[in-house]
Design an enzyme around this catalytic site. Structure first.
Site, PDB file in Angstrom:
ATOM      1  N   GLY A   9       0.872  -1.179   0.000  1.00  0.00           N
ATOM      2  CA  GLY A   9       0.000   0.000   0.000  1.00  0.00           C
ATOM      3  C   GLY A   9       0.905   1.223   0.000  1.00  0.00           C
ATOM      4  N   VAL A  13      -0.578   6.350   4.404  1.00  0.00           N
ATOM      5  CA  VAL A  13       0.139   5.709   5.522  1.00  0.00           C
ATOM      6  C   VAL A  13       1.365   4.955   4.992  1.00  0.00           C
ATOM      7  CG1 VAL A  13       0.005   4.059   7.434  1.00  0.00           C
ATOM      8  CG2 VAL A  13      -1.993   5.451   6.867  1.00  0.00           C
ATOM      9  N   ASP A  34       2.042  -1.456  -4.557  1.00  0.00           N
ATOM     10  CA  ASP A  34       0.658  -0.977  -4.663  1.00  0.00           C
ATOM     11  C   ASP A  34       0.074  -1.504  -5.967  1.00  0.00           C
ATOM     12  OD1 ASP A  34      -0.854   1.638  -3.088  1.00  0.00           O
ATOM     13  OD2 ASP A  34      -1.730   0.967  -4.991  1.00  0.00           O
ATOM     14  N   ARG A  89     -15.029   2.082  11.069  1.00  0.00           N
ATOM     15  CA  ARG A  89     -13.967   1.181  10.620  1.00  0.00           C
ATOM     16  C   ARG A  89     -14.569  -0.139  10.131  1.00  0.00           C
ATOM     17  NH1 ARG A  89     -11.594   3.645  15.146  1.00  0.00           N
ATOM     18  NH2 ARG A  89      -9.692   4.785  14.644  1.00  0.00           N
ATOM     19  N   ASN A  96     -11.743  -4.592   2.737  1.00  0.00           N
ATOM     20  CA  ASN A  96     -10.350  -4.708   3.161  1.00  0.00           C
ATOM     21  C   ASN A  96      -9.950  -6.146   3.470  1.00  0.00           C
ATOM     22  OD1 ASN A  96      -9.946  -2.044   2.699  1.00  0.00           O
ATOM     23  ND2 ASN A  96      -9.725  -1.414   4.823  1.00  0.00           N
ATOM     24  N   SER A 120      -3.913  -1.937   8.164  1.00  0.00           N
ATOM     25  CA  SER A 120      -5.224  -1.751   7.522  1.00  0.00           C
ATOM     26  C   SER A 120      -6.368  -1.989   8.513  1.00  0.00           C
ATOM     27  CB  SER A 120      -5.390  -2.723   6.351  1.00  0.00           C
ATOM     28  OG  SER A 120      -4.262  -2.674   5.503  1.00  0.00           O
ATOM     29  N   HIS A 176      -9.019  -1.550  18.344  1.00  0.00           N
ATOM     30  CA  HIS A 176      -8.777  -0.238  17.745  1.00  0.00           C
ATOM     31  C   HIS A 176     -10.111   0.333  17.280  1.00  0.00           C
ATOM     32  CE1 HIS A 176      -6.679   2.992  15.904  1.00  0.00           C
ATOM     33  NE2 HIS A 176      -6.912   2.623  14.666  1.00  0.00           N
TER      34      HIS A 176
HETATM   35  N1  LIG Z   1      -4.202   0.855  12.507  1.00  0.00           N
HETATM   36  C1  LIG Z   1      -4.302   2.162  12.548  1.00  0.00           C
HETATM   37  O1  LIG Z   1      -4.174   2.752  13.597  1.00  0.00           O
HETATM   38  C2  LIG Z   1      -4.551   2.928  11.269  1.00  0.00           C
HETATM   39  C3  LIG Z   1      -4.291   4.303  11.199  1.00  0.00           C
HETATM   40  C4  LIG Z   1      -4.490   4.963   9.988  1.00  0.00           C
HETATM   41  C5  LIG Z   1      -4.966   4.266   8.879  1.00  0.00           C
HETATM   42  N2  LIG Z   1      -5.253   2.945   8.987  1.00  0.00           N
HETATM   43  C6  LIG Z   1      -5.742   2.161   7.847  1.00  0.00           C
HETATM   44  O2  LIG Z   1      -4.660   1.968   6.949  1.00  0.00           O
HETATM   45  C7  LIG Z   1      -5.171   1.776   5.635  1.00  0.00           C
HETATM   46  C8  LIG Z   1      -4.458   2.719   4.662  1.00  0.00           C
HETATM   47  O3  LIG Z   1      -4.780   4.056   4.947  1.00  0.00           O
HETATM   48  P1  LIG Z   1      -4.258   5.220   3.974  1.00  0.00           P
HETATM   49  O4  LIG Z   1      -4.646   6.502   4.580  1.00  0.00           O
HETATM   50  O5  LIG Z   1      -2.836   4.985   3.595  1.00  0.00           O
HETATM   51  O6  LIG Z   1      -5.182   4.943   2.689  1.00  0.00           O
HETATM   52  P2  LIG Z   1      -4.831   5.296   1.172  1.00  0.00           P
HETATM   53  O7  LIG Z   1      -6.104   5.172   0.440  1.00  0.00           O
HETATM   54  O8  LIG Z   1      -4.069   6.564   1.095  1.00  0.00           O
HETATM   55  O9  LIG Z   1      -3.847   4.111   0.721  1.00  0.00           O
HETATM   56  C9  LIG Z   1      -4.227   2.791   0.580  1.00  0.00           C
HETATM   57  C10 LIG Z   1      -3.455   2.234  -0.590  1.00  0.00           C
HETATM   58  O10 LIG Z   1      -3.700   0.820  -0.664  1.00  0.00           O
HETATM   59  C11 LIG Z   1      -3.643   0.499  -2.047  1.00  0.00           C
HETATM   60  N3  LIG Z   1      -4.216  -0.808  -2.301  1.00  0.00           N
HETATM   61  C12 LIG Z   1      -5.514  -1.169  -2.434  1.00  0.00           C
HETATM   62  N4  LIG Z   1      -5.611  -2.468  -2.700  1.00  0.00           N
HETATM   63  C13 LIG Z   1      -4.340  -2.965  -2.727  1.00  0.00           C
HETATM   64  C14 LIG Z   1      -3.792  -4.249  -2.944  1.00  0.00           C
HETATM   65  N5  LIG Z   1      -4.571  -5.308  -3.171  1.00  0.00           N
HETATM   66  N6  LIG Z   1      -2.444  -4.370  -2.922  1.00  0.00           N
HETATM   67  C15 LIG Z   1      -1.652  -3.311  -2.687  1.00  0.00           C
HETATM   68  N7  LIG Z   1      -2.112  -2.066  -2.464  1.00  0.00           N
HETATM   69  C16 LIG Z   1      -3.444  -1.898  -2.496  1.00  0.00           C
HETATM   70  C17 LIG Z   1      -4.381   1.646  -2.729  1.00  0.00           C
HETATM   71  O11 LIG Z   1      -4.103   1.717  -4.106  1.00  0.00           O
HETATM   72  C18 LIG Z   1      -3.863   2.849  -1.945  1.00  0.00           C
HETATM   73  O12 LIG Z   1      -2.720   3.430  -2.562  1.00  0.00           O
HETATM   74  C19 LIG Z   1      -6.689   1.994   5.739  1.00  0.00           C
HETATM   75  O13 LIG Z   1      -7.332   0.746   5.879  1.00  0.00           O
HETATM   76  C20 LIG Z   1      -6.823   2.798   7.014  1.00  0.00           C
HETATM   77  O14 LIG Z   1      -8.099   2.675   7.583  1.00  0.00           O
HETATM   78  C21 LIG Z   1      -5.045   2.273  10.164  1.00  0.00           C
END
Ligand SMILES: NC(=O)c1ccc[n+]([C@@H]2O[C@H](COP(=O)([O-])OP(=O)(O)OC[C@H]3O[C@@H](n4cnc5c(N)ncnc54)[C@H](O)[C@@H]3O)[C@@H](O)[C@H]2O)c1
Length: 309
Positions: A9, A13, A34, A89, A96, A120, A176
């Site tokens: 990804g 993040v 990605d 979430r 997801n 994620s 979370h």
């Molecule tokens: N655990 C935590 O505390 C926490 C904190 C912040 C965000 N998150 C989670 O982290 C995840 C990412 O957040 P973000 O802000 O970076 O989102 P984002 O949309 O900016 O990035 C997600 C990326 O994943 C890619 N993606 C989708 N399917 C894919 C696959 N099969 N293989 C590879 N890449 C793929 C997308 O193209 C995108 O670039 C989300 O699920 C978000 O809810 C968790």
């Protein structure tokens, strides 16, 4: 440093995580993967071009496949879609879960000895999906949530008391989500119980703000969710593992009886070292904290039951 850390990804993040990993030189190679063509390659190249200025020798690359990730020591999974305003979430659940399943299947083939750090959402459920799909032992599958939630809690406390964030020790346990459990009984300012320094109403307001810390940012950003603090939290876990620091950090771990819970990922104090999860530390909880943790576990079990793999 280790040889290779992969970040799956390359969104907000993931890309920020890759950059922080490289700037700290935690791996010789940082690989971003990605599904969007060109994005991981472009971001990877851009980050690598910052190396001569920032002075790091970690080579950052981006790719759409898994060949370049082979033999990774650590894999941070951030692939998925992020929360939009008004979206919980759990709304993200099955989309997801499918994404994490496909990622974990590739990682199992190409990096069978890696330590996985799930980011994620919904976090605790996605960590379970990754463990189920890879069959990795619990020592090598962890979820990042507690470090972030605790950082939010610590930053709010530091602000309220006008003291250094460094002097605030705290733990946020549980799932979370809105049911997370900030442990007031273990919150201190250089060893001084926080209850001696802040009145109850203020403390309760901070606990409440912590529980809604993610939503507060989503509300501001409107088109995405937090990533500076989340990436810093994921990298702190990587650092503890790479440098074998034996740090005690709140992480989502697969419980097998600890805290009275079994077969569930839940945020608990974990010792992290070169082997990944080296120990789950059980601390005494007040009756209220025990009840809150059990409620939080139920909030994780419910979406687990709704996942179709
Ligand atoms: N655990 C935590 O505390 C926490 C904190 C912040 C965000 N998150 C989670 O982290 C995840 C990412 O957040 P973000 O802000 O970076 O989102 P984002 O949309 O900016 O990035 C997600 C990326 O994943 C890619 N993606 C989708 N399917 C894919 C696959 N099969 N293989 C590879 N890449 C793929 C997308 O193209 C995108 O670039 C989300 O699920 C978000 O809810 C968790």
């Amino acid at each position: 440093m280790v040889n290779k850390i992969t970040v799956v990804g390359a969104g907000n993040v993931g890309a920020t995580t890759a950059q922080r990993l490289a700037e700290k030189e935690l791996a010789r190679q940082v690989v971003m993967v990605d599904v969007v063509e060109g994005v991981p390659q472009g971001k990877g190249l851009d980050q690598w071009e910052s190396a001569p200025i920032e002075g790091f020798d970690s080579r950052v690359i981006g790719t759409n496949g898994y060949a370049e990730t082979a033999g990774s020591d650590i894999v941070v999974i951030t692939a998925g879609i992020a929360r939009k305003p008004g979206m919980s979430r759990d709304d993200l659940l099955n989309t997801n879960a499918g994404i994490v399943k496909s990622v974990a299947t590739e990682i199992k083939k190409t990096s069978p000895n890696a330590i996985l750090i799930m980011v994620s959402n919904p976090l605790d459920v996605m960590a379970w999906v990754a463990m189920k799909v890879t069959g990795f032992p619990r020592e090598r599958v962890l979820g990042m949530a507690g470090v972030l939630d605790t950082a939010r809690y610590r930053s709010f406390l530091a602000e309220a008391m006008d003291v250094s964030v460094r002097d605030i020790q705290a733990m946020v346990l549980g799932g979370h989500g809105d049911t997370m459990v900030p442990l007031i009984s273990y919150t201190t300012v250089s060893g001084i119980p926080v209850t001696q320094l802040l009145e109850k109403a203020k403390l309760d307001a901070i606990v409440d703000r912590t529980r809604n810390g993610g939503a507060e940012i989503v509300k501001f950003l409107k088109t995405g969710s937090a990533y500076y603090a989340p990436s810093a939290a994921a990298v702190q876990m990587c650092e503890a593992i790479v440098l074998d620091q034996k740090r005690v950090l709140p992480c989502a771990a697969w419980l097998q009886g600890e805290y009275g819970e079994r077969d569930i990922f839940l945020g608990v104090p974990c010792k992290l070292g070169r082997k990944g999860l080296e120990r789950i530390i059980e601390v005494q909880l007040t009756a209220d904290e025990k009840t809150a943790l059990a409620k939080s576990a139920e909030a994780v079990r419910e979406p687990m039951r709704a996942v179709t793999l």
